[in-house]
Write an enzyme that holds these catalytic residues in place. Structure first.
Site, short mmCIF file in Angstrom:
data_model
loop_
_atom_site.label_atom_id
_atom_site.label_comp_id
_atom_site.label_asym_id
_atom_site.label_seq_id
_atom_site.Cartn_x
_atom_site.Cartn_y
_atom_site.Cartn_z
N ASP A 145 -30.38 69.98 49.23
CA ASP A 145 -31.78 70.32 49.01
C ASP A 145 -32.59 69.04 49.18
O ASP A 145 -32.02 67.94 49.12
CB ASP A 145 -31.93 70.90 47.60
CG ASP A 145 -33.38 71.19 47.24
OD1 ASP A 145 -34.08 71.82 48.06
OD2 ASP A 145 -33.82 70.79 46.14
N ASP A 159 -36.55 68.36 48.03
CA ASP A 159 -37.44 67.99 46.94
C ASP A 159 -36.74 68.04 45.59
O ASP A 159 -36.05 69.01 45.27
CB ASP A 159 -38.66 68.93 46.93
CG ASP A 159 -39.64 68.62 48.04
OD1 ASP A 159 -40.76 68.21 47.74
OD2 ASP A 159 -39.26 68.76 49.22
#
Length: 392
Positions: A128, A130
């Site tokens: 991922d 952010d």
């Protein structure tokens, strides 16, 4: 206590390293060395207290630590055109109108110019973006400063500064004004519409890509609707974005130019101080993975593709993620992107998911993929420690 959640094939979750010894690891035996007794690290060995060496902050253009921990030292160079022209449309007056929430083993030879085929990859780390690799959205919402006791006003100020920088780069060099309503999951999704025309003298500002009525009406749902000529112009833009990324992924300062380069370096320094070297620690883990010959880093983010590429460049992650390894889940969701990744690298590879969100954890559980949760910097330190000891 740092925990790695493994979802075994019988569906039983194991959430603590100390419990691993009671489970059979025969399904993973081809991927672990045999010179130690247990293929898993114990909680006591992986706690942040076991990691005592501080990691100094560095910019990718000015390495300050050993090159063994620099992603740039492990990634082969791309040979894209050296000076792709800036998109012809002047975006200086573009309003700030977008939401910030567009939210194996063995060691690799640094001199090896030929990356392994997708089918030869043994381990895929799906990241991922952010709040896992980078800190961005939580600066704007105030959640980062609240949780870690940071200056709230300073955090919001840096978040807004980075947001402006991200969209300025996306608009001025990566055609986001043209492509915002024509978002793609992957950079090559419209490559089949590209006729290979030489773009060295092509004028993107006058090719009539967007009609006065608004080109956004041509991009509906999950597909792109337009004539052959319009689709070709769309493909040209994505090809140029790919060229720019490959040319400047290790030289973002050259893409920004002065004085923006100096402002960007100052922003990066201040953000690393505020976040206690969060990004530096993430880069260390990414570099360790890239140093292996049959391992690969893949990025799956909920940010639209073009702003995601802008983020990757501005946070100095271009050397860690080839553009072909970046997927946007904005339209399709992460499960669909994970499926594309597994189709690409094959069912024989082992997939490890690294993230902070419920969505990627849920998909990992559904697909029986190990999940490494990142909630603080110590989780990234522990990940690097596990990678150094060859436990992942």
């Amino acid at each position: 206590m740092v925990k790695l959640i493994f979802f075994l094939r019988n569906g039983v979750p194991v959430s603590d390293f100390s419990a691993y010894s009671s489970y059979s690891q025969s399904q993973y035996s081809p991927y672990y060395n045999t010179h130690y007794n247990s293929p898993y690290i114990t909680t006591s060995n992986i706690t942040p207290s076991a990691i005592t060496t501080a990691i100094p902050y560095q910019h990718t253009e000015h390495p300050a630590v050993s090159t063994n921990h620099s992603p740039d030292s492990h990634i082969g160079e791309y040979h894209a055109p050296t000076s792709p022209p800036t998109p012809g449309k002047d975006q200086d007056g573009a309003p700030a109108r977008r939401s910030s929430d567009v939210k194996l083993r063995g060691r690799k030879r640094a001199t090896d110019p030929i990356p392994p085929l997708d089918s030869d990859i043994e381990r895929v780390f799906i990241w991922d973006l952010d709040e896992t690799i980078i800190i961005f959205h939580s600066l704007l919402t105030g959640s980062f400063s609240t949780r870690f006791g940071k200056d709230s006003a300073k955090a919001v100020s840096l978040g807004l500064w980075m947001e402006e920088t991200i969209f300025n780069l996306a608009d001025s060099r990566l055609f986001f004004n043209d492509l915002e309503e024509c978002d793609q999951v992957h950079i090559d999704d419209v490559a089949s519409d590209d006729n290979g025309q030489d773009l060295s003298t092509y004028n993107f500002g006058t090719d009539g890509f967007q009609s006065p009525a608004g080109g956004g009406t041509l991009c509906l749902g999950s597909g792109v609707h337009g004539g052959v000529d319009w689709m070709r112009k769309l493909a040209f833009r994505y090809r140029r974005v790919k060229e720019i990324y490959n040319t400047y992924k290790n030289n973002v300062g050259g893409l920004l130019g002065s004085p923006k380069r100096e402002e960007w370096l100052q922003l990066r320094r201040e953000m690393e101080v505020l976040t206690d070297l969060w990004l530096t620690q993430a880069l260390k883990a990414l570099a360790l993975i890239n140093s292996r010959p049959n391992c690969v880093n893949v990025l799956v983010t909920t940010t639209q593709l073009i702003p995601a590429l802008s983020k990757v460049l501005l946070y100095g992650l271009g050397g860690a993620f080839p553009i072909e390894n970046i997927y946007s889940a904005t339209k399709t969701g992460k499960e669909s992107c994970f499926e594309r990744v597994t189709q690409r690298f094959g069912r024989r590879a082992v997939y490890v998911v690294v993230g902070d969100g419920v969505e990627e954890e849920t998909v990992a559980k559904k697909k029986n993929m190990p999940f490494w949760r990142v909630t603080c910097r110590a989780d990234l330190e522990a990940l690097s420690h596990a990678l150094e000891l060859d436990y992942l």
